[in-house]
Write an enzyme that holds these catalytic residues in place. Structure first.
Site, short mmCIF file in Angstrom:
data_model
loop_
_atom_site.label_atom_id
_atom_site.label_comp_id
_atom_site.label_asym_id
_atom_site.label_seq_id
_atom_site.Cartn_x
_atom_site.Cartn_y
_atom_site.Cartn_z
N PRO A 116 0.98 5.06 2.32
CG PRO A 116 0.67 5.86 0.17
CD PRO A 116 1.36 4.71 0.91
CB CYS A 117 -2.41 7.14 6.42
SG CYS A 117 -2.87 8.81 5.97
CD GLN A 118 -3.96 8.75 1.24
OE1 GLN A 118 -3.17 8.01 1.20
NE2 GLN A 118 -3.57 9.82 0.60
CB SER A 121 -7.55 7.53 7.51
OG SER A 121 -8.21 7.78 6.19
#
Length: 418
Positions: A116-118, A121
């Site tokens: 997951p990129c959260q 980012s």
């Protein structure tokens, strides 16, 4: 053909691209329940098509079967390729056991997927008081490495947002360099590129890091991922869909107005002549939103300019913030070859994805968003309880890797397995 393991699989954008290139999935690992149902439905649809029972899938889309009834037509061995688990130290033994069982005597050829990129980012860091430092999602790459150690595939493909390049750990060291160092310790040379989806025949401006690792490979190795030119405009891939106003449409299959197959083919969207499309279902909007949408489309059509929040009449302004996010209302440009990036925020509202046709006056439907992500028209996005949830579909679509980009990467690696 080579096989692959899909980690942090989401709704299956990467997987679908590798499938279209001829690869065989061993397993898909994903923690989100709705996304796992989407993956299972896709696995079931492929098995039915390969076994001459495609009508069963079409009947399911038309709600002639419940989801459980639909799955009953498919061997459990196929459905069990989707494993709903959070990847953690505690879950690794069970996940490994399931993968081992599915592999049997075969070796694993390639691992694909990105955590997951959260946490990486730039937007996520800007909203976090701690700048996401110490967030456990920063370290999921260490678990990714455990799969490399156990299965020693010839390659792996690791996808993530460009913010990863500037994300730093608590000791101020770059996460990306720590990742590459760990992958090297696992026996893999790595190289990366920042790829933009628009360079691969996708009608979307979407930059992502694509890191490729090769076991015992040369330090500078990177596959030649061929770029694709398209003459298609964004508006053309919407042109065969029924016209809708806000709140109209249906999650059920919808006949198209007129089949513009050459537009869709050029834009990398798979569709069969006989197949109606699913999920062409517009969200409702307030009258205030619709007034703003009309103004935004008029500004774009007449002046080819985006409307800013400060440009709105005072009676249409409800937010006190007049200094940031001034482009919160944005039309998807019909007369250009790229749209703005489709992201998961589309599940919150459609203000950043206004349909370019002022007569329809609405935001994009899930199917239109899925077309921008190059998902096939028969790709169905499930929700937890069965049936359909617009919000859940938007979230899965926005988080996905564009299918055509995944296909281009898969094609570039195929010669390595000959």
């Amino acid at each position: 053909m080579p096989n692959y393991l899909d980690l942090f699989a989401g709704a299956g954008g990467l997987s679908e691209g590798f499938l279209q290139a001829g690869y065989t999935p061993v397993a898909h690992i994903e923690m989100d329940e709705a996304a796992c149902y989407t993956l299972k439905t896709r696995v079931a649809a492929k098995w039915l098509k390969d076994n001459g029972q495609e009508d069963v899938y079409n009947e399911y889309l038309n709600e002639k079967y419940s989801r459980n009834e639909f799955y009953s037509h498919v061997p459990e061995e196929e459905l069990s390729s989707v494993l709903q688990r959070e990847i953690s130290k505690e879950s690794l033994p069970e996940i490994f056991s399931r993968i081992d069982e599915r592999l049997g005597d075969r070796e694993l050829d390639i691992i694909v997927g990105g955590p997951p990129c959260q946490a990486y980012s730039i937007a996520g860091r800007s909203r976090s008081k701690t700048r996401m430092r110490g967030d456990k999602r920063n370290y999921l790459y260490k678990l990714y490495a455990e799969f490399l150690k156990r299965y020693t595939p010839k390659f792996f493909v690791f996808e993530n947002v460009t913010g990863l390049l500037s994300a730093k750990d608590e000791d101020d060291a770059p996460h990306f360099q720590k990742m590459r160092d760990l992958f090297r310790e696992c026996g893999y040379s790595t190289n990366y590129r920042v790829l933009n989806a628009k360079d691969y025949g996708i009608l979307q401006n979407r930059k992502r890091i694509i890191l490729v690792g090769k076991r015992n490979g040369a330090k500078d190795y990177y596959p030649e991922i061929k770029q694709i030119r398209t003459n298609c405009m964004v508006g053309e891939i919407f042109s065969d869909l029924p016209h809708l106003h806000a709140g109209e449409g249906s999650p059920k299959p919808t006949p198209t107005l007129h089949y513009e197959g050459h537009y869709l083919y050029d834009a990398g969207i798979k569709r069969e002549d006989f197949q109606p499309v699913t999920l062409h279902y517009a969200r409702p909007n307030t009258e205030q939103d619709l007034k703003i949408y009309r103004l935004a489309v008029k500004r774009w059509t007449q002046e080819h300019q985006r409307i800013r929040y400060t440009d709105l009449p005072e009676e249409l302004k409800t937010q006190k913030n007049n200094e940031s996010f001034l482009d919160r209302f944005k039309v998807v440009a019909a007369d250009e070859k790229v749209s703005q990036t489709v992201v998961a925020h589309i599940c919150k509202d459609g203000h950043y994805y206004i349909h370019p046709d002022i007569e329809q006056n609405r935001s994009l439907t899930p199917r239109e968003a899925a077309r921008l992500q190059t998902f096939p028209d028969d790709y169905f996005f499930e929700c937890i309880r069965g049936g359909f949830s617009r919000t859940t579909a938007y979230k899965q679509i926005g988080n996905a890797v564009p299918v055509r980009l995944a296909y281009c990467i898969a094609q570039a690696l195929l010669p390595e397995f000959e």
